[in-house]
Design a protein around this motif. Structure first.
Motif: not given
Length: 548
Positions: A214-219
């Motif tokens: 899912i694209l976006g956010g932090r790892m």
């Protein structure tokens, strides 16, 4: 047309069809094969280790791949040369068996062939080189198990121990991400692992751990879901169900059409009004029979008609559409259901169960999560790791790292023996095989010594990629191992030398470990690939077929 005529003066050209190519001899065949294999190993060698560089590969479809994973690089390169293809096949086999060590396989094979070129130019015969390499390979297989300095109890594997064992594998792909990914992978693998009654060992299947990007956010927002995740919203207004019985259809939920065309004769308005009434009654009967079985969620692999959706809503059921047959199979595995090929009620054996099915918004995108909570103790059949990152390339690279980590878990649960990492085991093998060469009579001792020197490429490359002085590090490591420090490896973070204040690059207290079975397989495949290339003394290629 077959011809029995042979022009003996034409030699090989008179026997084969027009357009063939033949290369033979040391310079034309053997050294060309060595040169092609060396070029491939040179490409991937700089990607070795945590500080390895990425390669940007654009394939024929203009798809861009940015990665340091050797298996992916070799796959995307579309290699044509037959000798270099042998190394790529060895890397592919290593990736399938162990998931890690592909760069070691290709680079070590290239190092052996590079050493072979020098030996052949010095006057040694190919058979003497092959005999020496086989002797050295046999001695390596003998002494490698003696270098084990840590063992994971395969009968009692915990998440913490498993995470520590696979951290070096992940650090080699995504340095820094291993702290986040290792606990997630260990948790996902042990949730679906089965324990053998006879041996007591845990068995991990890579197919039971899936990845959703899912694209976006932090790892560090990545998480493990005990169950299945699909990147789709539900088709109904109901978005959350608990303790759900689930019926899965491999087909669409709609009225079936006849195979032959038919004509309907309507005599009055009542016939026209009742034309769709029978279809509506039949569809309600089907949906009601499904609801009567206790089904709360309906999953379909095809289309859902508006009439069927109307009655699904009326009977308070959730409807999820999954068009991919592979995802449908994974869902069936997660909830222990069977996909029906007919529209109708399922038997209790065919129905699945899930503790919670809900729609959740992640990264601004609605996803449907089939989560198993209470039934994990009964054996969760599938786990899903939701990966979050800022770009698609980083997500793809993290997915490859997770795949390697899952395969590493499988190897650790099968054989828990670990050897020193950070180039320590290769340096120790190099020192011992070099001592072994001194005790061997005959010309093959030169090949054994070249084999030992080829093993030094791992600490040398790790030092170079970390920006250290490779010759200084190699000299220090060689002295340390000669003095009995078998665990001494390369300090890629460049610890300071207490006397000079410079980066020593030598890690005496080595806490990095590699999996023994992965190393053994990598060395074996690299040696087999190198010997296969060396045994070729003639290349005969027919005229390529015309491509339309």
């Amino acid at each position: 047309m077959t011809s029995m005529a042979l022009n003996s003066a034409a030699g090989l050209s008179g026997m084969l069809k027009d357009g063939h190519t033949s290369l033979e001899g040391l310079d034309a065949a053997t050294l060309r094969n060595i040169s092609a294999s060396k070029e491939l190993s040179r490409i991937v060698q700089t990607s070795l280790g945590p500080n390895g560089m990425n390669k940007l590969v654009v394939n024929h479809l203009e798809r861009i791949t940015v990665t340091s994973d050797c298996a992916t690089i070799v796959k995307e390169l579309e290699i044509e040369h037959p000798a270099a293809k042998m190394l790529s096949l060895a890397a592919k086999m290593q990736d399938e068996e162990c998931g890690d060590g592909t760069n070691l396989t290709v680079s070590f094979a290239g190092g052996l062939l590079n050493a072979t070129e020098e030996l052949l130019r010095s006057g040694l015969h190919t058979s003497e080189v092959i005999a020496g390499f086989k002797k050295a390979g046999g001695y390596l297989d003998k002494i490698l198990p003696t270098l084990v300095n840590k063992t994971v109890d395969v009968n009692d594997v915990s998440e913490l121990v498993l995470a520590e064992a696979i951290k070096p594998v992940l650090a080699a792909k995504q340095f820094g991400s291993d702290v986040v990914l290792a606990p997630l992978i260990a948790k996902a693998c042990l949730a679906t692992a089965s324990k053998s009654d006879s041996t007591g060992k845990f068995s991990v299947s890579p197919d039971t751990v899936r990845v959703t990007k899912i694209l976006g956010g932090r790892m560090d927002q990545s998480e493990v879901i005990h169950g299945f995740v699909t990147l789709r919203n539900v088709e109904t207004t109901i978005t959350s169900v608990s303790d759900a019985k689930i019926t899965v259809f491999g087909c669409g939920i709609e009225a079936s059409g006849t195979e032959a065309k038919g004509t309907v004769l309507m005599n009055n308005a009542e016939d026209l009004k009742g034309y769709n009434k029978s279809e509506e009654v039949k569809m309600e009967e089907i949906i009601k029979s499904i609801a009567d079985t206790g089904t709360k969620v309906v999953v379909t692999g095809g289309t859902v008609s508006e009439m069927a959706m109307h009655f699904i809503e009326r009977y308070n059921m959730m409807c999820v559409k999954i068009t991919s047959k592979w995802e449908l199979r994974r869902l069936c595995s997660a909830i222990n259901a069977s996909a029906l090929v007919r529209v109708g009620p399922a038997t209790p054996d065919e129905m699945g169960f899930c503790d919670e099915v809900k729609v959740q918004e992640i990264g601004g995108r609605p996803v449907t999560i089939f989560r198993q909570t209470n039934s994990i103790s009964d054996g969760c059949r599938l786990t899903t790791i939701i990966l979050r990152a800022s770009t698609t390339n980083v997500l793809a690279d993290l997915e490859r790292a997770v795949d390697d980590g899952v395969h590493a878990c499988k190897q650790v649960c099968r054989d828990g023996r670990l050897v020193p990492g950070a180039g320590a085991v290769e340096m120790e093998l190099s020192v011992q095989i070099r001592n072994y060469a001194d005790s061997c009579p005959g010309l093959d001792q030169y090949a054994i010594r070249a084999f030992a020197k080829a093993l030094e490429f791992v600490p040398k490359t790790l030092a170079e990629n970390a920006g250290l002085d490779a010759s200084h590090v190699l000299a220090g490591l060689s002295a340390a191992h000669a003095n009995g420090h078998a665990n001494a490896g390369v300090d890629i973070e460049g610890g300071l030398d207490g006397t000079s204040g410079n980066k020593s690059g030598i890690l005496m207290e080595n806490e990095v470990y590699d999996i023994l079975s992965t190393k053994t397989t990598a060395f074996r495949l690299a040696l087999d690939a190198a010997l296969t290339v060396l045994k070729v003394d003639q290349i005969i290629m027919s005229k390529p077929a015309r491509r339309k």
